[in-house]
Design an enzyme around this catalytic site. Structure first.
Site, PDB file in Angstrom:
ATOM      1  N   ARG A   1      27.525  63.025   2.601  1.00 27.56           N
ATOM      2  CA  ARG A   1      28.107  62.963   3.949  1.00 27.56           C
ATOM      3  C   ARG A   1      29.599  62.659   3.882  1.00 27.56           C
ATOM      4  O   ARG A   1      30.379  63.247   4.620  1.00 27.56           O
ATOM      5  CB  ARG A   1      27.389  61.922   4.805  1.00 27.56           C
ATOM      6  CG  ARG A   1      25.964  62.336   5.177  1.00 27.56           C
ATOM      7  CD  ARG A   1      25.243  61.258   5.948  1.00 27.56           C
ATOM      8  NE  ARG A   1      25.226  60.033   5.153  1.00 27.56           N
ATOM      9  CZ  ARG A   1      25.252  58.804   5.653  1.00 27.56           C
ATOM     10  NH1 ARG A   1      25.301  58.606   6.949  1.00 27.56           N
ATOM     11  NH2 ARG A   1      25.225  57.765   4.854  1.00 27.56           N
TER      12      ARG A   1
ATOM     13  N   ASN B   1      22.151  61.779   8.125  1.00 28.43           N
ATOM     14  CA  ASN B   1      20.942  61.754   7.306  1.00 28.43           C
ATOM     15  C   ASN B   1      19.717  61.815   8.214  1.00 28.43           C
ATOM     16  O   ASN B   1      19.702  61.225   9.297  1.00 28.43           O
ATOM     17  CB  ASN B   1      20.855  60.465   6.491  1.00 28.43           C
ATOM     18  CG  ASN B   1      21.716  60.491   5.254  1.00 28.43           C
ATOM     19  OD1 ASN B   1      22.164  61.540   4.800  1.00 28.43           O
ATOM     20  ND2 ASN B   1      21.959  59.327   4.688  1.00 28.43           N
TER      21      ASN B   1
END
Length: 91
Positions: A20, A38
């Site tokens: 990320r 997520n």
């Protein structure tokens, strides 16, 4: 070029590996706004808005083999931008 919204579900070993953060960095370099989130099933949801050519560049990077972890599949969809997004956040 008109802005668009890219929604990309990223499959593989992409959690707990800096994915990320890496995605956020690439998106900011491209001048895009959005998020990388997520999900409990191990996927990462990437939502980004901006010019189509820059979004396609991000999509190529997500599929390009230089990401942290291991991407096995990216499923994308395209929509008109919804707006109201500032910056690029990790969730």
């Amino acid at each position: 070029m008109t802005d668009q919204r890219l929604t990309a579900w990223v499959h593989g070993h992409v959690q707990g590996v800096g994915f990320r953060w890496w995605t956020r960095s690439r998106a900011l370099e491209l001048g895009l706004v959005g998020s990388a989130t997520n999900h409990a099933d191990g996927r990462v949801l990437v939502v980004a808005e901006g010019p189509r050519d820059r979004l396609e560049s991000l999509l190529s990077l997500l599929r390009g083999g230089t990401t942290p972890g291991s991407v096995t599949l990216v499923v994308e969809s395209w929509d008109p931008p919804r707006g109201g997004i500032t910056g690029f956040v990790e969730r």
